[in-house]
Design an enzyme around this catalytic site. Structure first.
Site, PDB file in Angstrom:
ATOM      1  N   GLY A  59       1.013  -1.243   0.134  1.00 37.28           N
ATOM      2  CA  GLY A  59       0.090  -0.058   0.032  1.00 37.28           C
ATOM      3  C   GLY A  59       0.899   1.457   0.066  1.00 37.28           C
ATOM      4  O   GLY A  59       2.138   1.195   0.384  1.00 37.28           O
ATOM      5  N   GLN A  92       3.010   9.997   1.666  1.00 38.70           N
ATOM      6  CA  GLN A  92       4.300   9.286   1.514  1.00 38.70           C
ATOM      7  C   GLN A  92       5.201   9.577   0.303  1.00 38.70           C
ATOM      8  O   GLN A  92       6.479   9.408   0.445  1.00 38.70           O
ATOM      9  CB  GLN A  92       4.154   7.632   1.590  1.00 38.70           C
ATOM     10  CG  GLN A  92       3.573   7.309   2.965  1.00 38.70           C
ATOM     11  CD  GLN A  92       3.326   5.775   3.046  1.00 38.70           C
ATOM     12  OE1 GLN A  92       2.541   4.987   2.329  1.00 38.70           O
ATOM     13  NE2 GLN A  92       4.414   4.896   3.365  1.00 38.70           N
ATOM     14  N   CYS A  99       5.918  -0.139   7.487  1.00 38.60           N
ATOM     15  CA  CYS A  99       5.927   1.103   6.657  1.00 38.60           C
ATOM     16  C   CYS A  99       6.954   1.460   5.797  1.00 38.60           C
ATOM     17  O   CYS A  99       7.970   1.563   6.379  1.00 38.60           O
ATOM     18  CB  CYS A  99       5.141   2.065   7.714  1.00 38.60           C
ATOM     19  SG  CYS A  99       4.795   3.774   6.823  1.00 38.60           S
ATOM     20  N   LEU A 100       6.748   1.757   4.567  1.00 40.16           N
ATOM     21  CA  LEU A 100       7.816   2.200   3.814  1.00 40.16           C
ATOM     22  C   LEU A 100       8.208   3.360   4.377  1.00 40.16           C
ATOM     23  O   LEU A 100       9.553   3.545   4.112  1.00 40.16           O
ATOM     24  CB  LEU A 100       7.350   2.228   2.268  1.00 40.16           C
ATOM     25  CG  LEU A 100       6.871   0.869   1.667  1.00 40.16           C
ATOM     26  CD1 LEU A 100       6.043   1.454   0.308  1.00 40.16           C
ATOM     27  CD2 LEU A 100       8.137   0.067   1.502  1.00 40.16           C
ATOM     28  N   HIS A 141      -4.272   1.026   7.694  1.00 41.35           N
ATOM     29  CA  HIS A 141      -3.128   1.740   7.648  1.00 41.35           C
ATOM     30  C   HIS A 141      -2.899   2.971   6.676  1.00 41.35           C
ATOM     31  O   HIS A 141      -2.396   3.948   7.047  1.00 41.35           O
ATOM     32  CB  HIS A 141      -2.231   0.680   7.182  1.00 41.35           C
ATOM     33  CG  HIS A 141      -0.500   0.786   7.416  1.00 41.35           C
ATOM     34  ND1 HIS A 141       0.200   0.385   8.196  1.00 41.35           N
ATOM     35  CD2 HIS A 141      -0.109   1.790   6.553  1.00 41.35           C
ATOM     36  CE1 HIS A 141       1.617   1.070   8.072  1.00 41.35           C
ATOM     37  NE2 HIS A 141       1.319   1.969   6.844  1.00 41.35           N
ATOM     38  N   GLU A 142      -3.460   2.636   5.493  1.00 40.74           N
ATOM     39  CA  GLU A 142      -2.864   3.811   4.371  1.00 40.74           C
ATOM     40  C   GLU A 142      -3.922   5.002   4.615  1.00 40.74           C
ATOM     41  O   GLU A 142      -3.713   6.219   4.395  1.00 40.74           O
ATOM     42  CB  GLU A 142      -3.370   3.360   2.934  1.00 40.74           C
ATOM     43  CG  GLU A 142      -2.323   2.208   2.766  1.00 40.74           C
ATOM     44  CD  GLU A 142      -1.102   2.533   2.588  1.00 40.74           C
ATOM     45  OE1 GLU A 142      -0.319   3.360   2.643  1.00 40.74           O
ATOM     46  OE2 GLU A 142      -0.280   1.484   3.022  1.00 40.74           O
ATOM     47  N   HIS A 162      -2.577   7.203   7.089  1.00 39.48           N
ATOM     48  CA  HIS A 162      -1.550   8.133   6.563  1.00 39.48           C
ATOM     49  C   HIS A 162      -2.134   9.632   6.173  1.00 39.48           C
ATOM     50  O   HIS A 162      -1.648  10.586   6.310  1.00 39.48           O
ATOM     51  CB  HIS A 162      -1.084   7.563   5.281  1.00 39.48           C
ATOM     52  CG  HIS A 162       0.342   6.767   5.567  1.00 39.48           C
ATOM     53  ND1 HIS A 162       1.338   7.179   6.195  1.00 39.48           N
ATOM     54  CD2 HIS A 162       0.362   5.239   5.258  1.00 39.48           C
ATOM     55  CE1 HIS A 162       2.273   6.105   6.484  1.00 39.48           C
ATOM     56  NE2 HIS A 162       1.860   5.151   6.039  1.00 39.48           N
TER      57      HIS A 162
HETATM   58 NI    NI Z   1       2.623   3.246   5.885  1.00 38.72          NI
END
Ligand code: NI
Length: 184
Positions: free
Chosen positions: A45, A50, A96-97, A138-139, A142
């Site tokens: 995702g 991000q 998480c990236l 999760h997204e 963000h």
């Molecule tokens: Ni993330």
């Protein structure tokens, strides 16, 4: 085009993102670039903040988690609004990236209903559970300026503090492009 992923500590990850309209400049290219970026970094995702854009948009492709019960889901969510969360609370290890090499169990509801627009700006309302719901939650966070580490206990947060500071300074090895707030 592969975009650099913004690391923990960048203020854009803490802003509440704004809705966009269908004439948002360069939307199609942004979506293409975000998918490319997500796949290049092996994410399931990716949310617009991000990649440094404080807009209400995220995407997912749950193919790596595909099984018989949950077929892969590849989707773009624009101007999303989670209107209901239900079911049990379950723990699942998230990463998480933007926060490389940290993985922790996070408690979330199993099911949700989300109202959003797709890439053609058609209004949709759908319910999800399992891994898809988890990635959506999760997204979605963000876009609200929230990160998975915010869900952890105060003790866990204290234990992670130094690691998070190192990430924001760029003192972390990653095999994808990142942008670090305090590395100039
Ligand atoms: Ni993330």
């Amino acid at each position: 085009m592969i975009l650099p992923i913004v690391a923990f500590g960048d203020p854009v990850l803490r802003k509440k993102a704004v809705n966009i309209s269908k004439d948002y400049d360069g939307l199609e290219m942004l979506l293409d670039s975000m998918f490319e970026t997500m796949y290049a970094s092996h994410g399931v995702g990716l949310a617009a903040p991000q990649v440094g854009k404080s807009i209400n948009l995220f995407m997912l492709d749950t193919a790596p988690f595909e099984d018989e019960k949950y077929p892969a889901l590849k989707k773009v969510f624009i101007n999303p609004e989670i209107i209901d969360e239900s079911g049990e609370i379950w723990e699942f290890e998230e990463g998480c990236l933007s926060i490389p090499h940290i993985r922790e169990n996070v408690k979330r509801y199993t099911s949700l209903t989300i109202r959003y627009q797709n890439e053609n700006f058609e209004q949709l309302e759908e319910s999800y559970d399992g891994i898809a719901a988890r990635v959506i939650q999760h997204e979605y966070d963000h876009c609200q300026g929230k990160l998975f580490v915010d869900h952890l206990s105060e003790l866990k947060k204290r234990l992670l503090k130094n690691k998070l500071i190192s990430i924001s300074k760029g003192a972390v090895k990653v095999d994808y492009r990142m942008r670090f707030p305090s590395a100039r």
